[in-house]
Design an enzyme around this catalytic site. Structure first.
Site, mmCIF file in Angstrom:
data_model
loop_
_atom_site.group_PDB
_atom_site.id
_atom_site.type_symbol
_atom_site.label_atom_id
_atom_site.label_comp_id
_atom_site.label_asym_id
_atom_site.label_seq_id
_atom_site.Cartn_x
_atom_site.Cartn_y
_atom_site.Cartn_z
ATOM 1 N N CYS A 84 0.875 -1.165 0.000
ATOM 2 C CA CYS A 84 0.000 0.000 0.000
ATOM 3 C C CYS A 84 0.916 1.219 0.000
ATOM 4 C CB CYS A 84 -0.868 -0.053 1.265
ATOM 5 S SG CYS A 84 -1.857 1.405 1.546
ATOM 6 N N CYS B 274 -11.204 14.365 4.672
ATOM 7 C CA CYS B 274 -12.315 13.530 5.120
ATOM 8 C C CYS B 274 -12.285 13.488 6.643
ATOM 9 C CB CYS B 274 -12.213 12.128 4.530
ATOM 10 S SG CYS B 274 -12.186 12.165 2.734
ATOM 11 N N CYS C 9 -10.383 10.621 8.738
ATOM 12 C CA CYS C 9 -9.106 10.094 8.245
ATOM 13 C C CYS C 9 -7.896 10.786 8.870
ATOM 14 C CB CYS C 9 -9.072 10.264 6.729
ATOM 15 S SG CYS C 9 -7.526 9.748 5.979
ATOM 16 N N CYS D 195 -3.608 3.972 6.911
ATOM 17 C CA CYS D 195 -2.338 4.597 6.569
ATOM 18 C C CYS D 195 -2.385 6.054 7.004
ATOM 19 C CB CYS D 195 -2.143 4.524 5.057
ATOM 20 S SG CYS D 195 -0.698 3.629 4.596
HETATM 21 N N1 SAH Z 1 -7.314 9.217 -0.781
HETATM 22 C C1 SAH Z 1 -7.657 7.935 -1.284
HETATM 23 C C2 SAH Z 1 -6.694 6.839 -0.913
HETATM 24 C C3 SAH Z 1 -6.156 6.804 0.481
HETATM 25 S S1 SAH Z 1 -7.249 6.389 1.797
HETATM 26 C C4 SAH Z 1 -9.055 7.569 -0.860
HETATM 27 O O1 SAH Z 1 -9.621 8.255 -0.026
HETATM 28 O O2 SAH Z 1 -9.593 6.606 -1.408
HETATM 29 C C5 SAH Z 1 -7.442 4.624 1.650
HETATM 30 C C6 SAH Z 1 -8.735 4.129 2.300
HETATM 31 O O3 SAH Z 1 -8.628 4.145 3.724
HETATM 32 C C7 SAH Z 1 -9.930 4.983 1.943
HETATM 33 O O4 SAH Z 1 -11.029 4.181 1.584
HETATM 34 C C8 SAH Z 1 -10.186 5.685 3.241
HETATM 35 O O5 SAH Z 1 -11.492 6.131 3.309
HETATM 36 C C9 SAH Z 1 -9.842 4.631 4.252
HETATM 37 N N2 SAH Z 1 -9.657 5.133 5.612
HETATM 38 C C10 SAH Z 1 -9.171 6.328 5.996
HETATM 39 N N3 SAH Z 1 -9.147 6.426 7.340
HETATM 40 C C11 SAH Z 1 -9.636 5.258 7.812
HETATM 41 C C12 SAH Z 1 -9.893 4.737 9.119
HETATM 42 N N4 SAH Z 1 -9.587 5.452 10.181
HETATM 43 N N5 SAH Z 1 -10.420 3.501 9.238
HETATM 44 C C13 SAH Z 1 -10.687 2.771 8.136
HETATM 45 N N6 SAH Z 1 -10.483 3.195 6.892
HETATM 46 C C14 SAH Z 1 -9.972 4.426 6.719
HETATM 47 FE FE1 SF4 Z 2 -10.019 11.472 2.384
HETATM 48 FE FE2 SF4 Z 2 -8.009 10.427 3.771
HETATM 49 FE FE3 SF4 Z 2 -8.400 9.661 1.207
HETATM 50 FE FE4 SF4 Z 2 -7.503 12.129 1.800
HETATM 51 S S1 SF4 Z 2 -6.444 10.194 2.204
HETATM 52 S S2 SF4 Z 2 -9.117 11.641 0.359
HETATM 53 S S3 SF4 Z 2 -8.566 12.625 3.703
HETATM 54 S S4 SF4 Z 2 -9.771 9.317 2.950
#
Ligand code: SAH
Ligand code: SF4
Length: 356
Positions: free
Chosen positions: A110, A121, A124, A338
């Site tokens: 990853c 978001c 996140c 991540c």
């Molecule tokens: N920005 C991109 C890729 C990175 S995030 C995206 O948002 O798709 C990768 C995945 O991890 C995304 O689906 C995101 O929503 C999820 N994610 C982020 N924080 C998380 C959390 N605390 N628990 C579970 N999944 C999470």
């Molecule tokens: Fe949203 Fe996190 Fe993906 Fe950025 S990395 S777009 S804040 S889920």
């Protein structure tokens, strides 16, 4: 530009400009990607003058591994320092059947695509401290090289689900994917690469239009604008209906299934009404649904749905004929979260700073 980020034709043009034979391009690529040698002086079949020019034009710029966590049989996280001191992380995930099914000789990395994330978001860790910068194509590629070197394993699957929004770093993403895929590069099949996006509709259309058969995962996380607006600010720009229509086009053009990722956050997006709507939407697009219990992030108020709710949500999707999975293994949670290791380390750096 980092030498890693040059394509075969970039090297050939350069050799032509320097009055050198074309086969030097292949020799350089063989050192970089097959022999995994980065130090120009070690490339003994190149003339000394060329080695000298290369070291001047392309100083070696490796990611520095500064911390590792996890064990050999489970998920392992790698924290890297970039040349400007920024931190990113990559995660090595052995066979991830719940995520991507199929055979279990799969070894997934990853990778991060940016330092931080501008999309903010609400759940996140990556977005918590905002966006710092894009990774270069070389920095994206080097995560694969370094993790292979550190683990001694051969990676055969790549997910762009680390820190950052890969589609917001589109040009470097595509350049890196091209080199990851090329037979003279790392040689990983395009179908073994998945780009995850929070829903940047114009870039979804761009990805559909480019030739490589990379897979796409959408961070869906809400079946209505009402819910999605609360947790994903990007939704105000590209609302659910626009996103679904871009997904339909992707599937039609690529003749490929996509995945909807849906993290289950207690009382936020886990109502059974959302499940019914999600079932309808995923059937419409022909998407697989990957349910992920939310991983709590220090400093954020959200919690994961309880197990009964997770099962009930899954049940609705399955009964409606959706191909849905619920990720239960704890070890794999780490992959979807991540950004958290970096956050921990930065917090401890900050704390140490305050103490001194
Ligand atoms: N920005 C991109 C890729 C990175 S995030 C995206 O948002 O798709 C990768 C995945 O991890 C995304 O689906 C995101 O929503 C999820 N994610 C982020 N924080 C998380 C959390 N605390 N628990 C579970 N999944 C999470
Ligand atoms: Fe949203 Fe996190 Fe993906 Fe950025 S990395 S777009 S804040 S889920």
């Amino acid at each position: 530009m980092d030498a890693l980020a040059l394509t075969k034709s970039d090297w050939e043009i350069l050799m032509l400009e320097w009055g050198l034979p074309k086969y030097r391009a292949s020799q350089i690529l063989e050192w970089l990607f097959q022999k995994r040698i980065r130090d120009w002086e070690e490339m003994k079949n190149l003339p000394a003058t060329l080695r000298h020019t290369l070291s001047e034009k392309f100083p070696v710029n490796r990611l520095v591994s500064i911390r590792e966590s996890g064990s050999r049989d489970t998920t392992r996280k790698f924290l890297f320092r970039l040349s400007d001191g920024q931190l990113i992380e990559s995660v090595l995930i052995p066979a991830s059947p719940a995520l991507y099914g199929e055979a279990s000789d799969r070894l997934t990395i990853c990778v991060s695509s940016q330092v931080g994330c501008a999309y903010g978001c609400k759940f996140c860790a990556s977005g918590l401290e905002g966006w710092k910068r894009n990774l270069t194509a070389g920095e994206i590629l080097d995560q694969v090289l370094q993790v292979e070197a550190l683990s001694g394993e051969k990676i055969n699957n790549i997910v762009f689900m680390g820190m950052g929004e890969p589609m917001a770093n589109y040009d470097n993403l595509i350049r890196a994917i091209g080199i990851l895929n090329a037979p003279w590069g790392i040689g990983i099949g395009a179908r073994h690469m998945t780009v995850s996006t929070s829903g940047l509709v114009p870039r979804i259309r761009d990805l559909a239009a480019q030739p490589l058969q990379v897979r796409m995962a959408i961070s869906f996380h809400g079946a209505t604008d009402e819910v999605r607006n609360i947790i994903m600010p990007v939704n105000s720009k590209y609302p659910v209906e626009e996103l679904l229509s871009a997904c339909e086009d992707y599937v039609r053009i690529k003749k490929q299934r996509i995945t909807f990722e849906y993290i289950l956050i207690r009382d936020i997006n886990d109502s059974l009404e959302q499940a019914h709507l999600l079932a309808r939407q995923s059937r419409r697009v022909g998407a697989k649904v990957n349910l992920i219990p939310y991983n709590t992030v220090e400093g954020l108020p959200w919690e994961r749905s309880n197990e009964e709710q997770q099962e009930a949500f899954l049940d609705i999707l399955r009964r409606a004929g959706t191909d849905a999975t619920l990720r239960r293994e704890k070890g794999h949670d780490i992959a979807a979260a991540c950004g958290q290791l970096r956050l921990q380390v930065e917090k401890s750096f900050a704390a140490a700073h305050v103490m001194h």
